[in-house]
Scaffold this active site. Structure first.
Site, PDB file in Angstrom:
ATOM      1  N   ASP A 254      -4.026 -37.232 -10.130  1.00  0.00           N
ATOM      2  CA  ASP A 254      -3.781 -37.945  -8.880  1.00  0.00           C
ATOM      3  C   ASP A 254      -2.625 -37.243  -8.177  1.00  0.00           C
ATOM      4  O   ASP A 254      -2.013 -36.312  -8.716  1.00  0.00           O
ATOM      5  CB  ASP A 254      -3.489 -39.432  -9.139  1.00  0.00           C
ATOM      6  CG  ASP A 254      -3.696 -40.272  -7.880  1.00  0.00           C
ATOM      7  OD1 ASP A 254      -3.704 -39.707  -6.767  1.00  0.00           O
ATOM      8  OD2 ASP A 254      -3.830 -41.505  -7.998  1.00  0.00           O
TER       9      ASP A 254
HETATM   10  C1  BGC Z   1      -3.937 -42.289  -4.592  1.00  0.00           C
HETATM   11  C2  BGC Z   1      -5.297 -41.645  -4.620  1.00  0.00           C
HETATM   12  C3  BGC Z   1      -5.474 -40.810  -3.385  1.00  0.00           C
HETATM   13  C4  BGC Z   1      -4.375 -39.778  -3.340  1.00  0.00           C
HETATM   14  C5  BGC Z   1      -4.459 -38.876  -2.135  1.00  0.00           C
HETATM   15  C6  BGC Z   1      -2.827 -41.302  -4.339  1.00  0.00           C
HETATM   16  O1  BGC Z   1      -1.630 -41.947  -4.057  1.00  0.00           O
HETATM   17  O2  BGC Z   1      -3.718 -42.962  -5.803  1.00  0.00           O
HETATM   18  O3  BGC Z   1      -6.295 -42.624  -4.706  1.00  0.00           O
HETATM   19  O4  BGC Z   1      -6.736 -40.219  -3.369  1.00  0.00           O
HETATM   20  O5  BGC Z   1      -3.118 -40.434  -3.285  1.00  0.00           O
HETATM   21  O6  BGC Z   1      -4.053 -39.542  -0.981  1.00  0.00           O
END
Ligand code: BGC
Length: 851
Positions: A254
């Site tokens: 993530d």
């Molecule tokens: C989130 C993800 C997201 C990523 C990109 C993270 O904070 O947990 O779900 O795809 O950011 O924005």
């Protein structure tokens, strides 16, 4: 900070990295070769540096100018194309929880196709969605991005969506693997979860996405699982994803969730998302030179990332926006409407108060009736209720809010409107409340102390002493303002507030971490031991001219983010009299409340209770007018037990997207017959939840123990013998259905294939759709098994009076459990109960089958 970085990342991309057009003709450009052959050829032509560069990404997969490889742009989801406003507007679809509430596989399939169009119209190749973490607790503020509490339902809805978005040439990314089921302390918490619970509850939607949906990318969770960060967890990435499930695509962390170089690569991570700290040349080259890593390990990563890009045709089509596809897309708007109609759940409808019969006057009351204000300059949709907040936030072309939808659905009726109470009420108080120091300066004296692990002050000298104008703070761990304090710290604020009215005073404190509020030397709120979030208020008798001494003490014990806010108001300021006056004048009241994007967003969990004032307002309205319909927005269960017996009708809109108001209006008027069913359970009280006591009570050890094991959601309520307010699978219609003539036959005894069939009849006056739910129970087993488990369902559309025979098949996995000793699924032969019903608590037909 994280958000600013994300915006900068996209802005960089928009400047657009030039790609040389006169790149040589390499075999990897040959469309007639297999993706495997093409990626191998490409890897053979890349330098080590170029390959390493591929392992980092933010909102685009890296290109390689020398070889003429363009970067591929990515976008967030899963409620539409979310791009922090920088890719402009897009269709705001209902939440993924709404999709699950439709229990309609073909809707999911159509939706995937429309999402692909939305992406391609904007030159987006990779979509960060769908999300399939399990709804373990109602407090998880990302439940709206996921597909509910049941692994089978989540899998069934995710698979067709993935298949069709990828058939449309856009890569799906299933997220967040795994047990990332709370936002409280999400960066540091370890989900302590048993192997059986992982296999039976948390893995299935991911496994189905890979094995049946063919998803090409997996995003790992922020959290740790059993003590190891997901993004460096060998068991999860190599043993499970690759070896057990045969996943060949890209495994990314993530955003900012990569924590190491060698350990991550060895565990199986392919791509570092959001940061550029670990999988870069500086860190990887020395490891390769010293022989700790082999170049072939880097090749494997590049293969996992790029082979799917070949398979989906990224290299064979323009990377820019596809102008033949409209960005403002009427077909997408219609899809958003259809999905909203099938995602709004009718929970209660006493006296058949709905649909409304030509009301002359409707009082539309509540904070979510008219809230969708989008700031054109900042794209700030804070306070909107068409979707939740965080990375999934879409900047919509338009929003039909609840009031507008009701107005359009009842053109003849007089619409009265009052906000009643604002969801921003406390936010404003926290910013504006006036305090003075004892010596008359504006603000409060603040002393910040570092604590040792025993919670003693490291020194009696505060690390920081200053005047804070008010108490309205949120600090991510390590934030510069509190960095010197370390992980455990204590803060004290002291000041006064002076009353200018003959009225009592309401003091509000919202915090993550422990705190005490002391007014006039009396402890009036004591949440010192709270480890997570506790929002409280207290009423203090006062009068004009009275000066109150205020002292707030806060303890942060590794609670991330640290958050504390304090404000006050005169008790009479919260005034429902206008709303009540309108309610009395109207034929009926539609209360539009619940949560919104400013209250439910990633990074912090939310309360089970409704925002301040709503409970009281609903009760006041119900007393003024018994024809009240409560329409709630929000990503799951909220406490309704306070007022549920006083209102005849309740609709749960979840987050219904840009067409939510239209769908609500049509459901209220009867133009649309509701057909959604709950993909989660609504408990009466938070303490009823199977996760209660094992959720945000992580203490300093930063572990959340999944003590309920496989007893999640309805499995858990039934196991605990607790009757929820509304059970999983519940949802009403304006018509009624009967279930008859159940037959169960064994199609293949060896493979344990069973066919279940029954007649479903629409016995009412209206055309409608019914979700027929099929549960299985194993009455005799070596291990403890749930009372029932959803193993199939079918949504069937029936005209008034019509009967259809509904057929469903069960395969061996419907009867099996995961044996922790043998580390595999086991089918114990014998008798199984087949339970068919309209909800998990409304079983209409039963039979027994021997296998
Ligand atoms: C989130 C993800 C997201 C990523 C990109 C993270 O904070 O947990 O779900 O795809 O950011 O924005």
């Amino acid at each position: 900070m994280r958000i600013l970085y994300k915006i900068a990342a996209i802005a960089c991309l928009l400047i657009n990295i030039g790609v040389s057009s006169n790149a040589q003709e390499y075999p990897f450009r040959n469309k007639n070769l297999s993706s495997e052959a093409r990626v191998n050829d490409l890897i053979a032509h890349m330098t080590l540096d170029e390959k390493i560069d591929m392992l980092e990404s933010d909102f685009f997969y890296r290109g390689c100018e020398r070889l003429g490889l363009p970067p591929f742009e990515t976008a967030d989801g899963p409620l539409g194309i979310a791009s922090w406003g920088l890719k402009g507007r897009a269709t705001a679809f209902p939440s993924q929880l709404s999709l699950a509430a439709s229990w309609n596989r073909s809707l999911a399939q159509h939706l995937g196709g429309v999402y692909a169009q939305e992406c391609r119209a904007r030159g987006i190749h990779v979509f960060y969605g769908p999300g399939v973490n399990i709804y373990r607790s109602s407090k998880d503020s990302r439940n709206f991005e996921y597909m509910g509490e049941d692994p089978y339902l989540a899998a069934e809805m995710a698979v067709p969506f993935i298949q069709s978005i990828q058939a449309g040439g856009v890569m799906a990314t299933i997220k967040h693997f795994v047990a990332n089921d709370q936002e409280f302390d999400r960066y540091k918490v370890s989900s302590e979860v048993s192997e059986r619970a992982l296999h039976e509850i948390y893995y299935p939607p991911f496994k189905a996405a890979i094995q049946r949906g063919g998803v090409h990318a997996v995003m790992m969770g922020y959290n740790l699982v059993n003590g190891v960060y997901c993004a460096q967890n060998k068991y999860l990435m190599t043993d499970i994803l690759r070896n057990a499930w045969g996943f060949r695509g890209n495994i990314m962390s993530d955003w900012g969730a990569t924590h190491s170089t060698l350990a991550s690569i060895e565990a199986g991570l392919d791509m570092e998302l959001g940061t550029f700290d670990y999988l870069n040349r500086e860190k990887l080259l020395p490891l390769i030179e010293s022989g700790k890593l082999k170049e072939s390990q880097i090749d494997d990563r590049v293969r996992h990332i790029l082979e799917p890009c070949f398979a989906l045709g990224f290299f064979d089509r323009p990377t820019a926006k596809e102008l033949s596809i409209p960005t403002y897309n009427e077909a997408a708007n219609r899809m958003a409407y259809d999905e909203a109609c099938e995602g709004i759940i009718l929970l209660k409808n006493e006296r058949h108060i709905l649909p409304l019969r030509s009301p002359k006057t409707i009082a539309v009351i509540g904070p979510n009736a008219n809230p969708n204000i989008v700031d054109d300059n900042t794209f700030d949709v804070k306070g909107c209720s068409f979707g939740g907040g965080g990375s999934s936030k879409v900047n919509p072309w338009y929003v039909v809010n609840d009031m507008e939808g009701i107005r359009r659905a009842f053109p003849e009726a007089r619409i009265l409107y009052s906000e009643g109470v604002s969801n921003a009420y406390k936010r404003k108080l926290f910013k504006q409340s006036a305090f003075r120091t004892k010596d008359g300066k504006r603000g409060l004296y603040a002393r910040y102390y570092a604590l040792d692990t025993q919670e003693n002050r490291m020194s009696n000298e505060p690390k920081i002493s200053r005047i804070d104008p008010n108490v309205n703070f949120r600090w991510e761990e390590g934030a510069s303002a509190i960095q010197s304090l370390g992980l455990d710290y204590q803060i004290e604020w002291e000041g006064t507030m002076a009353s200018e009215k003959n009225d009592s005073i309401l003091f509000f404190v919202d915090a993550q971490g422990g705190y005490r509020l002391i007014v006039d030397d009396k402890v009036v709120i004591d949440e010192r031991m709270s480890q997570s979030f506790a929002n409280r208020y207290v009423k203090i008798a006062s009068q004009k001219g009275r000066k109150h001494a205020v002292r707030l003490e806060y303890w942060n014990r590794r609670c991330n983010p640290g958050e504390i806010r304090m404000g006050w108001d005169y008790a009479s300021a919260v005034d429902y009299s206008e709303a009540v006056r309108l309610a009395k004048q109207a034929d009926c009241v539609v209360f539009c409340g619940g949560l919104d994007a400013s209250l439910e967003f990633e990074g912090t969990d939310r309360l089970f209770e409704l925002p301040y004032g709503q409970d009281e307002l609903i009760m006041a309205l119900a007393q003024a007018n018994p024809n009240i319909i409560v329409a709630l927005h929000g990503g799951g269960a909220m406490r309704m037990s306070t007022w549920i017996d006083r209102v005849p009708a309740v609709l749960h809109l979840l987050y219904p997207g840009q067409e939510g108001g239209t769908a609500l209006g049509h459901i209220l008027s009867g133009k649309v017959n509701p057909s959604a069913k709950l993909p989660f359970t609504i408990e009466r009280e938070w303490k009823d939840s199977p996760a209660y006591g094992n959720y945000d009570e992580t203490r300093k050890e930063r572990k959340v123990h999944y003590r309920e094991g496989i007893y999640v959601g309805y499995r858990g309520y039934e196991h605990k013998g607790i009757k929820p307010l509304f059970p999983f699978g519940h949802g009403l219609s304006y018509t009624s259905f009967t279930y008859e003539n159940l037959t169960v036959s064994v199609v293949d005894r060896k493979k344990a294939v069973v066919k279940v069939a029954l007649d479903v009849t629409n016995t009412g006056q209206k055309e409608g759709a019914e979700v027929v739910e099929l549960y299985v129970h194993d009455p005799v087993s070596k291990v403890d098994r749930p009372y029932k488990e959803l193993k199939n369902f079918e949504k069937v559309w029936l005209k008034a009076g019509e009967t259809k025979r509904v057929e469903m098949t069960l395969q061996a996995d419907a009867f099996s459990y995961y044996d922790e000793h043998r580390h595999r699924w086991v089918l114990e032969r014998g008798d199984f109960d087949i339970l068919v019903g309209a909800s998990s608590a409304d079983i209409r037909q039963k039979a027994r089958v021997r296998l």
